[in-house]
Design a protein around this motif. Structure first.
Motif, mmCIF file in Angstrom:
data_model
loop_
_atom_site.group_PDB
_atom_site.id
_atom_site.type_symbol
_atom_site.label_atom_id
_atom_site.label_comp_id
_atom_site.label_asym_id
_atom_site.label_seq_id
_atom_site.Cartn_x
_atom_site.Cartn_y
_atom_site.Cartn_z
ATOM 1 N N SER A 1 67.379 -0.414 13.255
ATOM 2 C CA SER A 1 68.434 -1.391 13.520
ATOM 3 C C SER A 1 68.774 -2.117 12.224
ATOM 4 O O SER A 1 67.905 -2.428 11.417
ATOM 5 C CB SER A 1 68.025 -2.386 14.598
ATOM 6 N N SER B 1 72.772 0.606 14.883
ATOM 7 C CA SER B 1 71.451 1.150 15.183
ATOM 8 C C SER B 1 71.521 2.668 15.124
ATOM 9 O O SER B 1 72.599 3.254 15.163
ATOM 10 C CB SER B 1 70.963 0.683 16.553
ATOM 11 N N ASP C 1 59.117 4.799 18.222
ATOM 12 C CA ASP C 1 59.142 4.741 19.685
ATOM 13 C C ASP C 1 58.512 6.024 20.252
ATOM 14 O O ASP C 1 59.209 6.971 20.574
ATOM 15 C CB ASP C 1 60.582 4.570 20.168
ATOM 16 N N ASN D 1 61.100 4.802 25.298
ATOM 17 C CA ASN D 1 61.677 3.782 26.193
ATOM 18 C C ASN D 1 62.593 2.806 25.456
ATOM 19 O O ASN D 1 63.060 1.829 26.032
ATOM 20 C CB ASN D 1 60.579 3.029 26.944
ATOM 21 N N ASN D 2 62.853 3.062 24.165
ATOM 22 C CA ASN D 2 63.773 2.255 23.347
ATOM 23 C C ASN D 2 63.400 0.782 23.243
ATOM 24 O O ASN D 2 64.269 -0.083 23.130
ATOM 25 C CB ASN D 2 65.215 2.398 23.838
ATOM 26 N N GLN D 3 62.125 0.505 23.288
ATOM 27 C CA GLN D 3 61.662 -0.874 23.088
ATOM 28 C C GLN D 3 60.243 -0.861 22.544
ATOM 29 O O GLN D 3 59.519 0.126 22.696
ATOM 30 C CB GLN D 3 61.712 -1.681 24.381
ATOM 31 N N MET D 4 59.860 -1.949 21.908
ATOM 32 C CA MET D 4 58.507 -2.068 21.397
ATOM 33 C C MET D 4 57.570 -2.401 22.553
ATOM 34 O O MET D 4 57.855 -3.298 23.335
ATOM 35 C CB MET D 4 58.420 -3.157 20.322
ATOM 36 N N ASP D 5 56.481 -1.670 22.639
ATOM 37 C CA ASP D 5 55.491 -1.909 23.686
ATOM 38 C C ASP D 5 54.342 -2.732 23.117
ATOM 39 O O ASP D 5 53.972 -2.589 21.946
ATOM 40 C CB ASP D 5 54.962 -0.576 24.222
ATOM 41 N N TYR E 1 55.672 -0.173 13.476
ATOM 42 C CA TYR E 1 56.987 -0.691 13.122
ATOM 43 C C TYR E 1 56.978 -1.100 11.652
ATOM 44 O O TYR E 1 55.924 -1.223 11.028
ATOM 45 C CB TYR E 1 57.375 -1.886 14.006
#
Length: 136
Positions: free
Chosen positions: A42, A57, A86, A90-94, A105
């Motif tokens: 991003s 992005s 990722d 799931n397109n988000q940080m876990d 990251y």
């Protein structure tokens, strides 16, 4: 006739102001521990940094631990790059139950800090085409 001439000058001047030069930013990650999942990049301004949807992005496939994103048409200014490996798509940080990131990251300028990075640590200036490397 004088009004027409003035109107044309104003139009040409406003067109010249709106024709802003833009640049390209190439961002390379070459230390992914696996090719599983994707690398999510991003590009954000200070107002968007870790608060809102980014300016641009990209989701890039990883091959041999390397993923390269190219951002185009970036006006001159200050920006930050965030990159997430990722692994589960799931397109988000876990995060763990303790709030620690489960996925690798990195940020522009590669700040080494505990906790969330600051804008000042991650910001880069775009004034020409640029290439940077981000470590996870």
């Amino acid at each position: 006739m004088k009004t027409l001439f003035t109107s044309i000058l104003v139009l040409l001047f406003s067109m010249a102001l709106s024709a802003q030069e833009t640049f390209t930013l190439k961002v390379t990650v070459d230390n992914a521990k696996s090719d599983n999942g994707t690398m999510v990049y991003s590009l954000s301004t200070e107002n968007q940094f870790m608060k809102a949807a980014p300016l641009q992005s990209a989701t890039i496939e990883i091959k041999d631990g390397v993923a390269v994103a190219i951002f185009e048409n970036i006006p001159a200014g200050e920006y930050a790059i965030m990159v997430l490996h990722d692994k589960n798509g799931n397109n988000q940080m876990d995060f763990t139950d303790q709030g620690m990131p489960k996925e690798a990251y990195g940020m522009s300028n590669n700040p080494m800090s505990y906790g969330p990075p600051s804008w000042d640590d991650a910001k880069i200036t775009i004034e020409s085409d640029k290439e940077i490397a981000v470590r996870l």
